[in-house]
Design an enzyme around this catalytic site. Sequence first.
Site, PDB file in Angstrom:
ATOM      1  CG  ASP A   1       8.278  10.617  17.128  1.00 57.24           C
ATOM      2  OD1 ASP A   1       8.150   9.864  16.130  1.00 57.24           O
ATOM      3  OD2 ASP A   1       7.518  10.404  17.934  1.00 57.24           O
TER       4      ASP A   1
ATOM      5  NE  ARG B   1       1.929   3.440  -9.679  1.00 55.96           N
ATOM      6  CZ  ARG B   1       0.869   2.546 -10.025  1.00 55.96           C
ATOM      7  NH1 ARG B   1       0.000   2.591 -10.935  1.00 55.96           N
ATOM      8  NH2 ARG B   1       1.112   1.103  -9.739  1.00 55.96           N
TER       9      ARG B   1
ATOM     10  NE  ARG C   1      -2.597   3.350  -7.878  1.00 60.34           N
ATOM     11  CZ  ARG C   1      -3.138   3.785  -9.141  1.00 60.34           C
ATOM     12  NH1 ARG C   1      -3.051   5.253  -8.798  1.00 60.34           N
ATOM     13  NH2 ARG C   1      -2.941   3.030  -9.760  1.00 60.34           N
TER      14      ARG C   1
HETATM   15  O1  F6P Z   1       6.400   8.319  18.949  1.00 60.37           O
HETATM   16  C1  F6P Z   1       6.985   7.387  18.493  1.00 60.37           C
HETATM   17  C2  F6P Z   1       5.744   7.230  17.298  1.00 60.37           C
HETATM   18  O2  F6P Z   1       5.809   6.128  16.525  1.00 60.37           O
HETATM   19  C3  F6P Z   1       5.669   8.415  16.651  1.00 60.37           C
HETATM   20  O3  F6P Z   1       6.272   9.102  15.490  1.00 60.37           O
HETATM   21  C4  F6P Z   1       3.673   7.643  15.560  1.00 60.37           C
HETATM   22  O4  F6P Z   1       2.880   8.762  15.951  1.00 60.37           O
HETATM   23  C5  F6P Z   1       2.933   7.338  17.516  1.00 60.37           C
HETATM   24  O5  F6P Z   1       4.315   7.089  18.469  1.00 60.37           O
HETATM   25  C6  F6P Z   1       2.122   5.793  17.016  1.00 60.37           C
HETATM   26  O6  F6P Z   1       1.303   5.596  18.395  1.00 60.37           O
HETATM   27  P1  F6P Z   1       0.975   3.865  18.225  1.00 60.37           P
HETATM   28  O7  F6P Z   1       2.065   3.073  18.316  1.00 60.37           O
HETATM   29  O8  F6P Z   1       0.380   4.469  19.516  1.00 60.37           O
HETATM   30  O9  F6P Z   1       0.730   4.121  17.573  1.00 60.37           O
END
Ligand code: F6P
Length: 359
Positions: free
Chosen positions: A141, A176, A260
């Site tokens: 992130d 698309r 899509r």
């Molecule tokens: O923090 C890393 C992350 O991959 C985020 O980008 C995402 O929202 C979240 O973890 C997904 O979490 P989980 O693996 O619990 O679905």
Amino acid sequence: MKKIGIMTTGGDCSGLNTAIWRIMTGAHLRGWDVYGILDGTDGLCVNPPAVIKLNDMLLPIENARLSGSFLHNGRANTLNFETATETGRIDTFNKQLRKSLRALQLDALILIGGNGSLSLAWTNREIYRDLQLICIPKTIDMDIPCTDRTIGFDTAVQQLTTFCDQLMLTARSHHRWFVVQAMGRDCGMLALHAGLAAGASAILIPEIKFNIDNLVKHIKSSNSDYGVIIVSEGITLRGHSGRPADMISRKLTTAGIVNRTAFPEHAQRSGDTIATDRILATRFADCALNAIENGETYVMTALECDNVHTIPLSEFIASGECVTDPKIPELITSNAYVSPDNPLLAVAANMGIYIGEQK
Ligand code: F6P
């Protein structure tokens, strides 16, 4: 001889195994023993603690590039900080962690985690009182303050870029558009970087307000009948619920734009670790080992202007703001999100990408 532990917590990402492998080999060169704690703090909540002594046979060099964590990252349904807080068992949880760490008699612990794990390590520093605690930031992130990069981000950008590249060809064949939903929680870094790399026509991120009519105008005036629009999973659209990509897709369809949706999901956390992440993981591992040697504790490794060094964990805490989540009030939100002066925003706008309603 020192005895050090490694633990990976929070969501997995590419580069964790490189870091683990480098810490192991670097520590062995110093004559230290290295123990991997399994499943993050879960491994400390069982009796005896779930640990393995690391050696080259268990983690050979050819596995160091693989995504995921050789030590695992924990299960969702066990006793961990969140479940302990929710069920009022936080004292039990803290006591168990401290007991396990004492039993292991570690001199130092390297915690490879995201902003949640790092801030919790600070809030609950009593647990780590008897050892040196060194943190290494990782996350796809890129929402951790005080470092220019986190382990896993570059590989995630590559994964998402490749995903978009592949869609671009089928998009062209069928005239698309594809609305691709990027991970990143409430941080737009991943979407912004991959959007630029993949040649997206629009990038919608939580940090910048957007206007659907202007997005539609932008797409219609682009002289193209195909392309990719990247939307962060953290964006919201007033009066709408559901997945952000679905919301945008519906709006485009209503406006007559054939499209899509596509969801790369957890594949963004996967893939062979790319070179820049391997180098970063190696530099952070080296920095963490040096920090142990120098007697440091409660520090985090950080990359700043291509310089890797440690910063006090208190600095990381001071740079964040407490979120208002009543369940976990200690969690830190980041100020490392896409700020209005992020140079990539200006580049994107200059290149004709719709990036929202920038002032
Ligand atoms: O923090 C890393 C992350 O991959 C985020 O980008 C995402 O929202 C979240 O973890 C997904 O979490 P989980 O693996 O619990 O679905």
